[in-house]
Design a protein around this motif. Structure first.
Motif, short mmCIF file in Angstrom:
data_model
loop_
_atom_site.label_atom_id
_atom_site.label_comp_id
_atom_site.label_asym_id
_atom_site.label_seq_id
_atom_site.Cartn_x
_atom_site.Cartn_y
_atom_site.Cartn_z
N MET A 150 1.35 -1.46 2.22
CA MET A 150 1.65 -0.09 2.65
C MET A 150 1.72 0.02 4.17
N ARG A 151 2.43 1.03 4.60
CA ARG A 151 2.47 1.38 6.02
C ARG A 151 1.36 2.39 6.26
N GLN A 152 0.56 2.15 7.28
CA GLN A 152 -0.55 3.04 7.56
C GLN A 152 -0.17 4.17 8.51
N GLN A 205 11.29 -1.08 -0.42
CA GLN A 205 11.52 -2.20 0.49
C GLN A 205 10.24 -2.99 0.74
N ASP A 206 9.12 -2.28 0.93
CA ASP A 206 7.83 -2.95 1.12
C ASP A 206 7.49 -3.81 -0.10
N ARG A 253 -4.64 2.57 -2.96
CA ARG A 253 -4.69 1.33 -2.17
C ARG A 253 -4.96 0.11 -3.06
N GLU A 254 -5.73 0.29 -4.13
CA GLU A 254 -6.13 -0.82 -5.00
C GLU A 254 -5.09 -1.20 -6.04
N MET A 255 -4.08 -0.36 -6.25
CA MET A 255 -3.06 -0.60 -7.27
C MET A 255 -2.28 -1.87 -6.94
#
Length: 139
Positions: free
Chosen positions: A77-79, A54-55, A19-21
């Motif tokens: 990100m998609r959760q 795409q994101d 998540r932090e990247m």
């Protein structure tokens, strides 16, 4: 074909993200691995999201316009992630892929821990190999 299982055709060493990247680091990993996207995992390797090319592209275009580069994978990100189990059947997954649009599905165990990923190409290859084996056996 019911004997074809996800475990036999999945990529057991996919590119993963935290998540932090930064988005830039994620893009670099995607390019090097030639992967369309990948799971975002926590410290216990549980899938907490999914990030795609795409994101990243959408965010990088926005950041370029604003001359900023501060987004993280957690920002893009998609959760809600569609996952499959290693013991799921390839044919069932292929049918799901006709309805749902993800190109890559994280493969998780019963606790949500990442085991690998499987793509539409992997599924197509598995079905093609099975059909060719069947045609040779009948010939």
């Amino acid at each position: 074909m019911d004997l074809l299982k996800v475990a036999d055709h999945m990529n057991r060493h996919p590119v993963t993200f935290s998540r932090e990247m930064s988005v830039e680091e994620a893009v670099n990993k995607l390019i090097i691995a030639e992967q369309l996207g990948g799971p975002v995992v926590d410290a216990q390797k549980k899938v907490i999201g999914f990030v795609s090319e795409q994101d990243c592209l959408a965010r990088m275009l926005s950041d370029t316009y604003h001359l900023a580069q501060s987004a993280t994978v957690g920002d893009v990100m998609r959760q809600q992630v569609l996952t499959v189990k290693s013991y799921d059947g390839i044919v069932d997954l292929a049918q799901t892929m006709l309805l749902a649009k993800p190109k890559i599905y994280p493969v998780v165990d019963d606790n949500g821990v990442l085991l690998g990923v499987i793509s539409r190409s992997d599924v197509l290859r598995a079905i093609d190999l099975e059909l060719h084996a069947h045609y040779k056996a009948v010939s």
